[in-house]
Design a protein around this motif. Structure first.
Motif, PDB file in Angstrom:
ATOM      1  N   SER A   1       5.598  20.262   6.449  1.00  0.00           N
ATOM      2  CA  SER A   1       4.663  19.386   5.734  1.00  0.00           C
ATOM      3  C   SER A   1       5.256  17.980   5.698  1.00  0.00           C
ATOM      4  O   SER A   1       6.469  17.823   5.515  1.00  0.00           O
ATOM      5  CB  SER A   1       4.438  19.899   4.311  1.00  0.00           C
ATOM      6  OG  SER A   1       3.547  19.055   3.603  1.00  0.00           O
ATOM      7  N   PRO A   2       4.434  16.950   5.912  1.00  0.00           N
ATOM      8  CA  PRO A   2       2.981  16.986   6.129  1.00  0.00           C
ATOM      9  C   PRO A   2       2.635  17.413   7.552  1.00  0.00           C
ATOM     10  O   PRO A   2       3.494  17.394   8.442  1.00  0.00           O
ATOM     11  CB  PRO A   2       2.569  15.534   5.884  1.00  0.00           C
ATOM     12  CG  PRO A   2       3.763  14.742   6.322  1.00  0.00           C
ATOM     13  CD  PRO A   2       4.958  15.557   5.910  1.00  0.00           C
TER      14      PRO A   2
ATOM     15  N   LEU B   1      -1.521  13.157   9.699  1.00  0.00           N
ATOM     16  CA  LEU B   1      -2.091  13.121   8.351  1.00  0.00           C
ATOM     17  C   LEU B   1      -2.751  11.771   8.088  1.00  0.00           C
ATOM     18  O   LEU B   1      -2.182  10.718   8.370  1.00  0.00           O
ATOM     19  CB  LEU B   1      -0.985  13.358   7.316  1.00  0.00           C
ATOM     20  CG  LEU B   1      -1.378  13.153   5.845  1.00  0.00           C
ATOM     21  CD1 LEU B   1      -2.400  14.201   5.410  1.00  0.00           C
ATOM     22  CD2 LEU B   1      -0.151  13.181   4.943  1.00  0.00           C
ATOM     23  N   ILE B   2      -3.968  11.806   7.534  1.00  0.00           N
ATOM     24  CA  ILE B   2      -4.643  10.607   7.038  1.00  0.00           C
ATOM     25  C   ILE B   2      -4.904  10.827   5.560  1.00  0.00           C
ATOM     26  O   ILE B   2      -5.570  11.796   5.175  1.00  0.00           O
ATOM     27  CB  ILE B   2      -5.967  10.349   7.782  1.00  0.00           C
ATOM     28  CG1 ILE B   2      -5.711  10.077   9.268  1.00  0.00           C
ATOM     29  CG2 ILE B   2      -6.707   9.167   7.160  1.00  0.00           C
ATOM     30  CD1 ILE B   2      -6.977   9.866  10.082  1.00  0.00           C
ATOM     31  N   GLN B   3      -4.354   9.952   4.717  1.00  0.00           N
ATOM     32  CA  GLN B   3      -4.612  10.061   3.285  1.00  0.00           C
ATOM     33  C   GLN B   3      -5.200   8.752   2.779  1.00  0.00           C
ATOM     34  O   GLN B   3      -4.942   7.682   3.326  1.00  0.00           O
ATOM     35  CB  GLN B   3      -3.354  10.435   2.512  1.00  0.00           C
ATOM     36  CG  GLN B   3      -2.240   9.419   2.482  1.00  0.00           C
ATOM     37  CD  GLN B   3      -1.075   9.892   1.600  1.00  0.00           C
ATOM     38  OE1 GLN B   3      -0.816  11.078   1.459  1.00  0.00           O
ATOM     39  NE2 GLN B   3      -0.383   8.948   0.987  1.00  0.00           N
ATOM     40  N   GLY B   4      -6.005   8.870   1.740  1.00  0.00           N
ATOM     41  CA  GLY B   4      -6.824   7.744   1.306  1.00  0.00           C
ATOM     42  C   GLY B   4      -6.119   6.699   0.483  1.00  0.00           C
ATOM     43  O   GLY B   4      -6.775   5.812  -0.061  1.00  0.00           O
ATOM     44  N   HIS B   5      -4.799   6.771   0.369  1.00  0.00           N
ATOM     45  CA  HIS B   5      -4.094   5.798  -0.455  1.00  0.00           C
ATOM     46  C   HIS B   5      -2.636   5.738  -0.033  1.00  0.00           C
ATOM     47  O   HIS B   5      -2.086   6.692   0.535  1.00  0.00           O
ATOM     48  CB  HIS B   5      -4.180   6.195  -1.935  1.00  0.00           C
ATOM     49  CG  HIS B   5      -3.625   7.570  -2.212  1.00  0.00           C
ATOM     50  ND1 HIS B   5      -2.286   7.806  -2.453  1.00  0.00           N
ATOM     51  CD2 HIS B   5      -4.240   8.787  -2.254  1.00  0.00           C
ATOM     52  CE1 HIS B   5      -2.093   9.100  -2.637  1.00  0.00           C
ATOM     53  NE2 HIS B   5      -3.264   9.722  -2.529  1.00  0.00           N
TER      54      HIS B   5
ATOM     55  N   VAL C   1       4.706  10.705  -0.424  1.00  0.00           N
ATOM     56  CA  VAL C   1       4.444  11.847   0.449  1.00  0.00           C
ATOM     57  C   VAL C   1       5.664  12.758   0.383  1.00  0.00           C
ATOM     58  O   VAL C   1       6.804  12.290   0.486  1.00  0.00           O
ATOM     59  CB  VAL C   1       4.197  11.402   1.905  1.00  0.00           C
ATOM     60  CG1 VAL C   1       4.143  12.611   2.835  1.00  0.00           C
ATOM     61  CG2 VAL C   1       2.906  10.610   2.013  1.00  0.00           C
TER      62      VAL C   1
ATOM     63  N   VAL D   1       1.785   9.307   9.659  1.00  0.00           N
ATOM     64  CA  VAL D   1       0.830   9.378   8.563  1.00  0.00           C
ATOM     65  C   VAL D   1       0.145   8.022   8.468  1.00  0.00           C
ATOM     66  O   VAL D   1       0.777   6.970   8.630  1.00  0.00           O
ATOM     67  CB  VAL D   1       1.516   9.755   7.232  1.00  0.00           C
ATOM     68  CG1 VAL D   1       2.600   8.759   6.862  1.00  0.00           C
ATOM     69  CG2 VAL D   1       0.499   9.852   6.098  1.00  0.00           C
TER      70      VAL D   1
ATOM     71  N   ALA E   1      -2.259   5.741   5.901  1.00  0.00           N
ATOM     72  CA  ALA E   1      -2.623   5.697   4.486  1.00  0.00           C
ATOM     73  C   ALA E   1      -3.448   4.455   4.194  1.00  0.00           C
ATOM     74  O   ALA E   1      -3.161   3.369   4.705  1.00  0.00           O
ATOM     75  CB  ALA E   1      -1.366   5.708   3.613  1.00  0.00           C
TER      76      ALA E   1
END
Length: 545
Positions: free
Chosen positions: A37-38, A42-46, A50, A114, A116
């Motif tokens: 992980s991750p 990975l696409i995260q909204g902020h 992590v 990632v 963000a």
């Protein structure tokens, strides 16, 4: 994942490392590193924290583990080899590099990407997508180029919507003046920035204005031709320039001063009553300022971008709808600074989940030196997301090396322009590209590729336009376990084989960058180009010649 493979700066270095690994005295086996992980891509909204977790185990020789670092943050390492670390990711693209090292100093690494930030729909208009500044010296260069541009204009077509240019009188006695064209043998333009606009002066030689008049005198109508000539006309004033949306810029000459040398007119059979109504002796002073304003509008649009309005371009075989509109412009004696909004949408990309929007500041635009162009990273990232949605960056690269004959490249996330956390420079990050190697269609190996690539700027089109290009890549390659490596190649050799795949991807992205609308400035040539970054903008500066 069985083993991390290589980190190199440039393809040549990567290949050299792979070659060295096959020579005498090959290094010891590294620890066995698995990051759980991750997930890749990975696409995260902020932006924010992590958690990176996984397991690191000793190599076959049993060399004890020393530590695990994640982007230089030491992970908590349990006796069973499991580890975790909490890192901070900024808005944009971040490469997460996990390094597990043993007491012998041998290390295994895993690199993944990632992204963000706030997701916005593709096709969203980007405010201040392009900033442009021009110095007073640049306007002097532009003045030199203006004459030939104005001589090439179709003045008859420009003037047609303004007809009649004069409509005087009323009732039974009136006159309408229709200007058919404006001709001249030569024109010299001088422009210099002042507070609120451009100090403007046009010197026109051998003016020739064919026209015709419709009239009535005491109810008796008629029409006839009129021709006005002058050996020399000088128009001076302040050229006010304001944004006009998709039409570009609108120009107006404030307080025009017109002087005429050797004025002459041929009125044919037009009655003197009508000539007096038209104030024929000052007709040049009446019709030339609005005609000059019309002529200056396309010149200014060429000078300050030549991009406004809806356009359609071909990008990698897909239709790109582009709408650019200036939103602000300011003048002072040092030069001009302007901002343009831009909306781009590739046909068929509407299914995209969106692009990562980052909050940019305002770049420092210095009007006193040559020119500067600032391209917002959001503009580039929106176009990358649209291409990714179309699958245009998924490639098949034929490369027959015996043990495999092709590599399929799949982009798990769009390429992204992002500030490098190490030094703030803007780079393109290619995150978690998956390369599957095949032999006659059967998978025989797989690798994940991450890359940081510097942006470069080059003149194109005989030097009167510029384009972004990609520099040498910094590569991180991991051989993956989900496809058994049956090539017979050592992991590092398989990693070196990704070079052709990365080159193909760079070539595809370079074609996109060349198509990005970068302002050209009235056909002038660009010199002494430099590229940098400021507040989330790719900054290009140079001189005009």
């Amino acid at each position: 994942m069985r083993n991390l493979v290589a980190l190199a700066t440039g393809l040549a270095v990567l290949t050299a490392i792979a070659a060295c690994e096959n020579g005498p005295g090959a290094p010891k086996e590294p620890p066995v590193l698995t990051v759980t992980s991750p997930a890749r891509g990975l696409i995260q909204g902020h932006a924010g924290q992590v958690t990176v977790s996984g397991q690191a185990l000793p190599n076959a020789a049993g060399d004890a583990l020393d530590k695990v670092l994640v982007n230089d943050v030491q992970a908590t390492l349990a006796p069973d080899g499991s580890f975790s670390a909490v890192i901070t990711v900024n808005e944009g693209a971040t490469l997460i590099e996990t390094v597990a090292s043993d007491v012998q100093g041998t290390a295994a690494t895993d690199t993944r990407a990632v992204q963000a930030g706030q997701l916005r729909p593709v096709g969203t208009s980007i405010d201040k997508a392009i900033d442009l500044s021009m110095s007073a010296a640049s306007f002097a260069k532009l003045s030199t180029a203006a004459g030939p541009i104005l001589k090439g204009l179709d003045m008859a077509s420009l003037l047609a919507p303004m007809q009649p240019m004069l409509n005087v009188g009323g009732g039974s006695t009136y006159a309408q003046l229709f200007v058919d064209d404006v001709n001249f043998s030569d024109i010299q333009i001088a422009m210099s920035p002042v507070q609120g606009g451009l100090s403007f002066r046009a010197e026109i030689d051998k003016l020739d204005v064919p026209a015709h008049v419709r009239f009535a005198v005491l109810g008796l109508g008629g029409s006839d031709s009129l021709r006005v000539t002058a050996d020399r006309v000088v128009i001076a004033g302040t050229l006010a320039i304001t944004p006009a949306g998709l039409s570009g810029f609108k120009t107006r000459i404030a307080n025009p001063n017109v002087s005429v040398t050797s004025f002459h007119f041929d009125a044919g059979g037009i009655p003197s009553t009508i000539l007096n109504l038209l104030h024929i002796d000052s007709i040049v002073q009446t019709i030339l300022p609005p005609a000059a304003e019309l002529a200056m509008t396309p010149l200014v649009n060429q000078a300050l971008g030549a991009l406004a309005g809806p356009q359609q371009l071909d990008v990698l075989g897909h239709k790109l709808d582009l709408q650019l509109a200036p939103s602000a412009i300011a003048f002072d004696p040092s030069g001009a600074v302007l901002a343009m909004n831009l909306k781009v949408l590739l046909a068929g990309s509407e299914s995209s989940p969106g692009f990562i929007f980052t909050n940019n500041g305002s770049p420092a635009m210095t009007a006193s030196y040559g020119f500067q162009i600032g391209l917002a990273d959001d503009l580039l990232n929106e176009m990358f997301a649209e291409l990714h949605a179309l699958g245009a960056l998924n490639l098949t690269v034929p490369k027959d090396v015996g043990v495999f004959d092709a590599a399929q490249i799949h982009m798990t996330v769009p390429p992204m322009i992002s500030a490098d956390a190490r030094n703030g420079e803007l780079r393109i990050v290619l995150g978690d590209m998956l390369a599957t190697f095949t032999k006659q269609g059967t998978p025989v190996g797989k690798a994940a590729i991450n890359a940081r690539i510097d942006l470069q700027i080059v003149p194109v089109g005989n030097g009167n336009s510029i384009a972004l290009q990609l520099g040498p890549p910094e590569l991180h390659v991991d051989v993956l376990d989900d496809v058994a490596n049956t090539t017979g190649l050592e992991p590092r050799d398989l990693a070196a084989a990704t070079a052709a795949a990365v080159n193909a991807q760079i070539e595809a992205i370079s074609k996109l960058l060349v198509s990005i609308p970068v302002p050209a400035i009235a056909g002038l040539q660009f010199h002494n180009l430099a590229v940098g970054s400021d507040q989330g903008y790719v900054m290009v500066s140079g001189q005009l010649q």
